[in-house]
Design a protein around this motif. Structure first.
Motif, short mmCIF file in Angstrom:
data_model
loop_
_atom_site.label_atom_id
_atom_site.label_comp_id
_atom_site.label_asym_id
_atom_site.label_seq_id
_atom_site.Cartn_x
_atom_site.Cartn_y
_atom_site.Cartn_z
N PRO A 14 0.93 -1.30 -0.04
CA PRO A 14 0.13 -0.09 -0.06
C PRO A 14 0.83 1.32 -0.12
CG PRO A 14 -1.08 -1.65 1.41
CD PRO A 14 0.38 -2.09 1.04
N LEU A 15 1.84 1.35 0.73
CA LEU A 15 3.00 2.40 0.79
C LEU A 15 3.57 2.60 -0.75
CD1 LEU A 15 3.90 4.92 2.34
CD2 LEU A 15 6.11 3.37 3.13
N GLU A 16 3.60 1.56 -1.30
CA GLU A 16 4.41 1.88 -2.67
C GLU A 16 3.49 2.32 -3.59
OE1 GLU A 16 5.74 -2.17 -2.90
OE2 GLU A 16 7.85 -1.72 -2.16
N LEU A 17 2.03 1.68 -3.57
CA LEU A 17 0.87 2.31 -4.39
C LEU A 17 0.79 3.60 -4.02
CD1 LEU A 17 -1.42 -0.69 -4.18
CD2 LEU A 17 -0.42 0.16 -6.01
N PHE A 18 0.88 4.33 -2.75
CA PHE A 18 0.76 5.35 -2.45
C PHE A 18 1.38 6.73 -2.91
CE2 PHE A 18 1.89 9.15 0.00
CZ PHE A 18 0.47 9.86 0.38
N GLU A 19 2.92 5.83 -3.28
CA GLU A 19 3.98 6.58 -3.94
C GLU A 19 3.81 7.03 -5.20
OE1 GLU A 19 7.29 5.68 -0.51
OE2 GLU A 19 7.35 4.48 -2.45
N ARG A 20 3.31 5.81 -5.63
CA ARG A 20 3.08 5.48 -7.21
C ARG A 20 1.93 6.76 -7.87
NH1 ARG A 20 2.02 -0.16 -8.90
NH2 ARG A 20 1.67 0.51 -11.05
N VAL A 21 0.79 6.74 -6.92
CA VAL A 21 -0.10 7.78 -7.00
C VAL A 21 0.44 9.07 -6.91
CG1 VAL A 21 -2.27 8.58 -6.42
CG2 VAL A 21 -1.83 6.06 -6.50
N THR A 22 1.19 9.27 -5.90
CA THR A 22 1.72 10.69 -5.60
C THR A 22 2.85 11.01 -6.87
OG1 THR A 22 1.75 10.26 -3.20
CG2 THR A 22 3.20 12.07 -4.01
N ALA A 23 3.59 10.09 -7.42
CA ALA A 23 4.37 10.34 -8.60
C ALA A 23 3.63 10.78 -9.76
CB ALA A 23 5.28 9.38 -8.77
N GLN A 24 2.54 10.09 -9.89
CA GLN A 24 1.71 10.27 -11.19
C GLN A 24 1.04 11.31 -11.04
OE1 GLN A 24 2.05 8.57 -13.76
NE2 GLN A 24 0.33 9.54 -15.14
N GLY A 25 0.56 11.99 -9.77
CA GLY A 25 -0.13 13.17 -9.73
C GLY A 25 0.66 14.49 -9.95
N GLU A 26 1.99 14.23 -9.50
CA GLU A 26 3.11 15.34 -9.84
C GLU A 26 3.38 15.25 -11.43
OE1 GLU A 26 5.72 14.37 -5.67
OE2 GLU A 26 6.57 13.84 -7.51
N LYS A 27 3.31 13.91 -12.01
CA LYS A 27 3.48 14.23 -13.48
C LYS A 27 2.38 15.00 -14.24
CE LYS A 27 3.75 11.25 -17.58
NZ LYS A 27 3.57 10.08 -18.08
N VAL A 28 1.20 14.56 -13.71
CA VAL A 28 -0.05 15.35 -14.36
C VAL A 28 -0.06 17.15 -14.24
CG1 VAL A 28 -2.39 15.86 -14.07
CG2 VAL A 28 -1.68 13.35 -14.10
N ARG A 29 0.76 17.52 -12.88
CA ARG A 29 0.79 18.85 -12.75
C ARG A 29 1.83 19.50 -13.61
NH1 ARG A 29 -0.70 16.99 -7.43
NH2 ARG A 29 1.62 16.64 -7.13
N SER A 30 2.90 18.65 -13.64
CA SER A 30 3.91 19.05 -14.44
C SER A 30 3.75 19.34 -16.08
CB SER A 30 5.27 18.11 -14.51
OG SER A 30 6.12 18.47 -15.25
N LEU A 31 2.82 18.36 -16.41
CA LEU A 31 2.25 18.15 -17.85
C LEU A 31 1.56 19.84 -18.18
CD1 LEU A 31 1.73 14.58 -18.74
CD2 LEU A 31 3.59 16.11 -19.57
N LYS A 32 0.62 19.74 -17.14
CA LYS A 32 -0.32 21.00 -17.34
C LYS A 32 0.63 22.26 -17.16
CE LYS A 32 -4.44 18.72 -15.74
NZ LYS A 32 -5.52 18.64 -14.51
N ASP A 62 -9.68 5.99 0.23
CA ASP A 62 -9.36 6.86 -0.98
C ASP A 62 -8.27 7.45 -0.80
OD1 ASP A 62 -12.82 8.05 -0.96
OD2 ASP A 62 -11.78 6.67 -2.43
N TYR A 63 -7.57 7.83 -1.95
CA TYR A 63 -6.04 8.49 -1.84
C TYR A 63 -6.29 9.64 -1.39
CZ TYR A 63 -1.98 10.77 -3.58
OH TYR A 63 -0.78 11.58 -3.37
N LYS A 64 -5.24 10.02 -0.35
CA LYS A 64 -5.41 11.61 0.12
C LYS A 64 -3.78 11.81 0.27
CE LYS A 64 -9.62 11.34 3.12
NZ LYS A 64 -10.06 11.30 4.44
N ALA A 65 -3.65 13.20 -0.57
CA ALA A 65 -2.41 13.46 -0.75
C ALA A 65 -1.59 13.82 0.67
CB ALA A 65 -2.18 14.86 -1.47
N GLY A 66 -0.59 13.46 1.04
CA GLY A 66 0.18 13.68 2.15
C GLY A 66 -0.40 12.92 3.33
N SER A 67 -1.01 11.98 3.00
CA SER A 67 -1.50 11.04 4.05
C SER A 67 -1.44 9.67 4.01
CB SER A 67 -3.10 11.28 4.33
OG SER A 67 -3.38 12.38 4.62
N PRO A 68 -0.30 9.11 4.10
CA PRO A 68 0.08 7.74 3.46
C PRO A 68 -0.84 6.88 4.57
CG PRO A 68 1.97 8.65 4.19
CD PRO A 68 1.01 9.99 4.56
N PRO A 69 -0.96 5.66 3.82
CA PRO A 69 -1.76 4.43 4.41
C PRO A 69 -1.23 4.20 5.96
CG PRO A 69 -0.58 3.66 2.65
CD PRO A 69 -0.39 5.00 2.67
#
Length: 474
Positions: A14-32, A62-69
């Motif tokens: 779960p922690l690794e999944l959390f990190e993957r979601v976080t990284a992908q969110g950063e990518k989306v923001r960077s692309l925009k 649900d995923y919450k930014a800054g709140s690891p499982p």
């Protein structure tokens, strides 16, 4: 190309999944922020939403930014958990709780590809003048990216080439491994184009408990099975990564170009790599991507960099080529087009794909007629009823019956297949009788393959795997 592997690094915590979601969110923001193209942003958003679904499936939160499982149900050691309504598909794991198998319509939406519809099938027939392969007619190849561009090129007398592959994880291939090669051979014949086939023995060394020598040995043995499918030696180049990467500066240059334009965060987001994965795994996607570009094969295409590639593959390989298509315009190349196939189900049911690591889930190309009969009779999941009386009254369910599913792949006669379906659904045909039809279909098919393979010599393998000019002028 990668095959499905159970219990590998894709089984993220779960922690690794959390990190993957976080990284992908950063990518989306960077692309925009960088005003990337709409297609790039949409693809990144779709992947982010998919990762959030996977995260919720694994943790119940649900995923919450800054709140690891901090409170979650552990992920199974056998792969990602799934809910009743969700399928898990990546290059290493295919899993669904639905007896009918993966919901491919949902997968098209999730991956952002396009459905192969009747209009496209009709166009293929019109352009080539050939009856569409039964894999197309029956939806076995069901999804595509930019196939219309390939047909446009063909109509305008512009060249393209085919690229497919195999991850040699075992000495013996199973019948499911034949699917992309059967279809690729048909594509090569109707379009008359070059074909390159990648054997990712380097990948198997990195992911499996194999020596380099054994991985290469498997590649050579698998090449014999591929050659036995009937490919034209004058139009086909088969290569081992362990061999060819050291021979071709064009190939290695493209690998390095791709590596420079894909960040660690991106590959973590796409493939689920973690900090504990070896750097070989992290760099491998570029090696599978590079054959998508014609300049990786100067002996075939000379200095041509603008020849488009068409890749027939199972849809679990699509993440590699989404990455490739994202990189291509940034390094001056055309995006590869793709044709995606469904998964070949295990004997025990369509919840997962046939695996070479489980002999009871697979029918191997080395199996005897007796072994084929025993495996089907003993292990093939039935859609029939518990008693003959109930079956005669209510009929069987072809949507979950593995014997019927296999016949859709290997019984070429459309009329006979429809008769089987009607008879089984009505209860006129019993499970044992349906299995008998499958046995009588597979036994001669595999026996014929074995005879062709016996005729493949070491010298033939060497000729197929020698970098050389093919029967085309570029």
């Amino acid at each position: 190309m990668a095959d499905i592997q159970n219990g590998d690094s894709c089984s993220s915590s779960p922690l690794e999944l959390f990190e993957r979601v976080t990284a992908q969110g950063e990518k989306v923001r960077s692309l925009k922020a960088g005003k990337a193209s709409t297609d790039e942003i949409d693809a990144a958003v779709k992947l982010l939403l998919s990762l959030k679904v996977t995260y919720k499936t694994a943790t119940g939160q649900d995923y919450k930014a800054g709140s690891p499982p901090v409170d979650f149900s552990p992920v199974s050691n056998n792969g990602p958990t799934t809910t009743q309504d969700e399928d898990f598909v990546d290059p290493w794991t295919v899993q669904t709780s639905n007896a009918k198998g993966v919901d491919y319509d949902k997968l098209i939406v999730r991956f952002g590809s396009s459905k192969i519809d009747k209009e496209l099938i009709n166009r293929i027939e019109c352009v080539t003048g050939k009856t569409p392969h039964h894999f197309l007619r029956r939806g076995i190849f069901f999804s595509h990216r930019d196939m219309n561009q390939i047909l446009d090129a063909y109509e305008n007398k512009k060249p393209f080439y085919l690229y497919t592959g195999r991850g040699p994880s075992s000495e013996a291939m199973h019948v499911g491994h034949l699917i992309p090669f059967i279809f690729t051979k048909w594509l090569q014949e109707i379009f008359n184009v070059p074909l390159v086939i990648q054997l990712t023995d380097d990948e198997k060394y990195l992911w499996k408990d194999l020596t380099i020598e054994k991985a290469y040995e498997y590649a050579i043995e698998n090449a014999k099975d591929i050659i036995a499918c009937g490919f034209d030696i004058n139009k086909t180049f088969i290569f081992s990564d362990l061999d060819y990467l050291g021979m071709s500066s064009g190939y290695y240059k493209n690998v390095v170009k791709i590596q420079k334009h894909v960040t660690f965060n991106q590959v973590k987001g796409i493939f689920g790599f973690t900090d504990s994965d070896c750097i070989g795994k992290i760099s491998f996607p570029a090696i599978q991507a590079a054959p998508s570009f014609s300049s990786s094969f100067p002996q075939i295409f000379k200095d041509k960099k603008d020849i488009q590639c068409l890749i027939p593959c199972a849809i679990d390989q699509d993440p590699y080529f989404r990455m490739t298509r994202d990189v291509a315009p940034r390094i001056g190349y055309l995006k590869p087009a793709l044709l995606h196939s469904v998964f070949f189900p295990a004997l025990q049911g369509a919840q997962t794909k046939m695996s070479a690591s489980d002999p009871n889930s697979s029918i191997f190309l080395t199996d005897t007629p007796k072994q084929i009969k025993t495996k089907i009779n003993k292990h093939a999941f039935s859609g029939g009823k518990d008693t003959i009386e109930e079956h005669r009254k209510y009929g069987g369910n072809c949507e979950v019956d593995v014997s019927y599913m296999y016949l859709t792949f290997f019984l070429e006669d459309d009329d006979k297949l429809e008769q089987m379906k009607q008879a089984y659904t009505s209860g006129a045909l019993l499970t044992g009788e349906l299995k008998k039809v499958l046995i009588e279909t597979l036994q001669p098919l595999i026996a014929a393959h074995q005879q062709r393979r016996k005729q493949v010599t070491d010298e033939m393998v060497k000729q197929f795997m020698t970098p050389r000019k093919l029967a085309f002028d570029f």
